[in-house]
Design a protein around this motif. Structure first.
Motif, mmCIF file in Angstrom:
data_model
loop_
_atom_site.group_PDB
_atom_site.id
_atom_site.type_symbol
_atom_site.label_atom_id
_atom_site.label_comp_id
_atom_site.label_asym_id
_atom_site.label_seq_id
_atom_site.Cartn_x
_atom_site.Cartn_y
_atom_site.Cartn_z
ATOM 1 N N GLN A 155 27.413 14.764 -34.336
ATOM 2 C CA GLN A 155 27.770 14.416 -32.963
ATOM 3 C C GLN A 155 26.550 14.106 -32.104
ATOM 4 O OE1 GLN A 155 30.517 17.240 -31.224
ATOM 5 N NE2 GLN A 155 31.726 17.408 -33.118
ATOM 6 N N ARG A 156 25.354 14.386 -32.655
ATOM 7 C CA ARG A 156 24.128 14.081 -31.925
ATOM 8 C C ARG A 156 23.288 13.010 -32.619
ATOM 9 N NH1 ARG A 156 23.082 17.968 -28.044
ATOM 10 N NH2 ARG A 156 24.358 19.858 -28.193
ATOM 11 N N GLN A 208 29.273 8.053 -32.227
ATOM 12 C CA GLN A 208 29.351 9.356 -31.578
ATOM 13 C C GLN A 208 30.759 9.664 -31.088
ATOM 14 O OE1 GLN A 208 26.701 11.565 -31.353
ATOM 15 N NE2 GLN A 208 25.919 10.070 -32.822
ATOM 16 N N ARG A 209 31.415 8.679 -30.578
ATOM 17 C CA ARG A 209 32.768 8.898 -30.050
ATOM 18 C C ARG A 209 33.706 9.353 -31.160
ATOM 19 N NH1 ARG A 209 36.371 4.324 -26.896
ATOM 20 N NH2 ARG A 209 38.189 5.656 -26.475
ATOM 21 N N LYS A 216 32.942 13.037 -32.309
ATOM 22 C CA LYS A 216 33.458 14.049 -31.387
ATOM 23 C C LYS A 216 34.981 14.111 -31.458
ATOM 24 C CE LYS A 216 29.564 13.560 -28.191
ATOM 25 N NZ LYS A 216 29.122 13.113 -26.840
ATOM 26 N N TYR A 217 35.611 12.950 -31.570
ATOM 27 C CA TYR A 217 37.081 12.914 -31.625
ATOM 28 C C TYR A 217 37.610 13.697 -32.828
ATOM 29 C CZ TYR A 217 41.832 11.069 -31.942
ATOM 30 O OH TYR A 217 43.199 10.959 -32.024
ATOM 31 N N GLU A 259 34.794 21.065 -37.688
ATOM 32 C CA GLU A 259 34.322 22.005 -36.675
ATOM 33 C C GLU A 259 33.370 23.071 -37.237
ATOM 34 O OE1 GLU A 259 34.823 21.395 -33.729
ATOM 35 O OE2 GLU A 259 36.658 20.213 -33.590
#
Length: 612
Positions: free
Chosen positions: A120-121, A127-128, A131-132, A159
């Motif tokens: 996510q970084r 990136q979108r 995160k989704y 996660e």
């Protein structure tokens, strides 16, 4: 929905203990064996195989989920399946496409697994999307076969981070290669199966076409006519079948039973006026053409049209009409096979007709030349529809300048067909040609005299004049074939005599002027014409009102009866007597004397041959 670097759902398998997570190549081989067997199974779909590949890789590495992509084009990969511990991740992932991000491009270029920590970084993935889908650490595994990347597997723990060891990376690399090989082998296996099915289908179609060809050939060998061939083709295809000549004139048709009382759905004769259709028909001289409905010209159905050509001889077109059911792919093959059979049947019929016509002409030539044994000719006569012992009338049609638009065969064929229509079916007819003339032998039905033939031919003469006819001679009727050569010579001699006199184009009923015919045959017609002129010219000179000559003709036609002649002319009997007395004064003939009446009849017949 479209996301780059998308990964899958939420649940995953129970992670293996850290002590057993090291990849053993035996486990990889075992997984590959399972994938290979599944891939080669004939009833296994591609998505099932890809789901198994993703699940087994997750189990080997010890992560929870994956998505599997296959190459769609030069740049992009399309997601086919997603797998998680809970099972299928649904249709959502099947819309995902990847390939334009730096992460995937790097994996394609390196042909090695790419590990992205803290996805996510990291700037390389989308990136979108990371995160989704809650991606932490992401492993991108390219599916490589023959140095080509055919797909991608994305694996991660939703996660939760995952520590990827060197053993995991080696396992992923080896699994990616083996899985790609399994996929490629599966594709090849499916291609082989598809080819096998195609070959089986083609063999089945070839066998069916061979059977159709055999059936149609057997019909023709058994003497079946064109309609028999068309009916069988129609039964095989279940569609209306139509045969056209080269000019799109309908020759024959066969319709299904459901259309028994309908008119054939013919292509309109004005079809060739439509430019597109004209081009299609011209193209159809080489191959089957599908013609769409064209309501503007009255054609409301799709049509398959195939040219009927054997060698360089174009016979016309064979057509299927889409009526009752839609066209199938095999219909064009049935049409092509049927086209050859129908064209061959038409060509055979034409050649048979030409051979039969030649034989008929040869027979008639033998009859008219009188150079064959009468008994032999009588025996052969029935083959050509001629009863040797019947009554016959010989007709000679001679020509002046031959018309450039007619060949002898074409002209004679047209005349023969027209005479058949004029006379009716009860009269048999044979025709042949000689230099400058056509000869026709007409066989009369039993107990029928020649009057009908003579009347029909006199009426027909203006039509044959348009074909270049100068004279039409109708010989007297004779029984049997023996006297026909003499009648042929008499007609030819009569023709020569009329040409010598320069007489007008006309039809001549020789039965009604036997003395004139005899005079013509013996070469005395010129002298007879001079004698007739000596008698007739004074009558014409003394007859400014043109009443004497009509009275003479009426008197002779009434067999010398004054009352009948007066009735025909619409005058008093004394008027007829007065005019005949005037004719007697001018000619010196006694019209109460039978001999002089016969002489006047002969004079008038000869006079009638002269130009007006």
């Amino acid at each position: 929905m479209k996301h780059d670097n998308a990964v899958a759902g939420k649940d995953g398998p129970t992670a293996l203990p850290a002590s057993t997570r090291a990849v053993q190549y035996a486990n990889v081989v075992s997984a590959f064996e399972e994938i290979a067997l599944t891939t080669m199974a004939g009833d296994t779909g591609l998505e099932q195989v890809l789901r198994l590949i993703g699940r087994r890789l997750c189990e080997l590495i010890g992560v929870s989920r994956c998505t599997v992509y296959l190459r769609r084009d030069e740049e992009n990969f399309q997601c086919h399946v997603g797998w998680a511990r809970a099972g299928d991740m649904g249709d959502e992932v099947r819309s995902l496409v990847t390939g334009r991000d730096r992460m995937t491009a790097e994996a394609v270029h390196a042909r090695e697994p790419i590990l992205v920590r803290d996805a996510q970084r990291d700037p390389r993935p989308n990136q979108r999307a990371m995160k989704y889908f809650g991606v932490r650490d992401l492993l991108v595994v390219p599916l490589v076969v023959s140095d080509a990347v055919i797909g991608m597997i994305y694996i991660d723990n939703e996660e939760r981070p995952h520590e990827y060891t060197d053993a995991d990376m080696s396992t992923a690399r080896a699994f990616g290669i083996l899985a790609a090989i399994a996929i490629r082998q599966g594709e090849l296996h499916k291609e082989l199966e598809a080819r096998h099915r195609t070959i089986v289908s083609q063999n089945r179609n070839l066998n069916r076409l061979s059977q159709i060809s055999t059936e149609l050939t057997e019909i023709m060998l058994a003497g079946g006519d064109l309609q028999s061939v068309l009916d069988r083709v129609q039964q095989i295809a279940g569609l209306p079948v139509l045969v056209y000549g080269p000019d799109l004139a309908l020759i024959a048709a066969s319709l299904p039973e459901r259309m028994e009382h309908q008119r054939p759905p013919t292509l309109p004769r004005n079809a060739l006026r439509v430019p597109r259709l004209k081009d299609l028909v011209i193209q159809g001289l080489r191959e089957t053409v599908e013609i769409p409905p064209i309501p503007a010209i009255g054609s409301h159905h799709r049509r398959l049209i195939n040219p009927m050509t054997i060698g360089r001889r174009h016979q016309g077109f064979l057509e299927f009409v889409e009526q009752g059911r839609r066209f199938a792919a095999f219909d064009s093959k049935i049409l092509a096979q049927a086209t050859f059979a129908v064209a061959l049947k038409l060509l055979t019929d034409i050649q048979h007709g030409e051979n039969a016509d030649l034989a008929r002409r040869d027979f008639l030539s033998d009859v008219l030349h009188g150079q064959r044994e009468p008994g032999l000719l009588s025996d052969r006569a029935h083959v050509f529809g001629v009863r040797a012992d019947a009554q016959h009338v010989l007709v000679r049609i001679s020509y002046g300048v031959e018309s450039a638009s007619y060949t002898g065969t074409t002209r004679r064929g047209e005349i023969e067909a027209e005479l058949r229509n004029e006379l009716g079916r009860d009269y048999s007819l044979l025709g042949t040609g000689v230099p400058g003339a056509d000869l026709f032998l007409i066989t009369l039905p039993d107990e029928v005299g020649p009057a009908h033939v003579e009347s029909a031919l006199s009426t027909y003469f203006p039509r044959v004049q348009r074909k270049g006819a100068q004279y039409l001679f109708v010989c007297p009727p004779v029984c049997g074939l023996a006297k026909l050569p003499r009648h042929s010579e008499e007609a030819r001699a009569f023709e020569n005599a009329l040409e010598d006199l320069g007489t007008a184009s006309q039809s001549v009923l020789m039965r009604q002027m036997p003395l004139v015919a005899l005079t013509a045959v013996t070469g005395g017609l010129r002298q007879a014409a001079e004698y007739a002129a000596d008698l007739v010219d004074p009558i014409c000179a003394a007859d400014p009102e043109n009443v004497l000559m009509p009275t003479v003709r009426s008197f002779l036609a009434s067999d010398g009866k004054i009352r009948a002649s007066a009735k025909t002319l619409g005058v008093h009997e004394n008027t007829v007597r007065y005019r005949l007395e005037r004719v007697s004064e001018l000619t010196g003939l006694d019209l109460q004397n039978l001999g002089d009446v016969s002489r006047l009849r002969f004079v008038m017949q000869v006079h009638g041959l002269r130009p007006a």
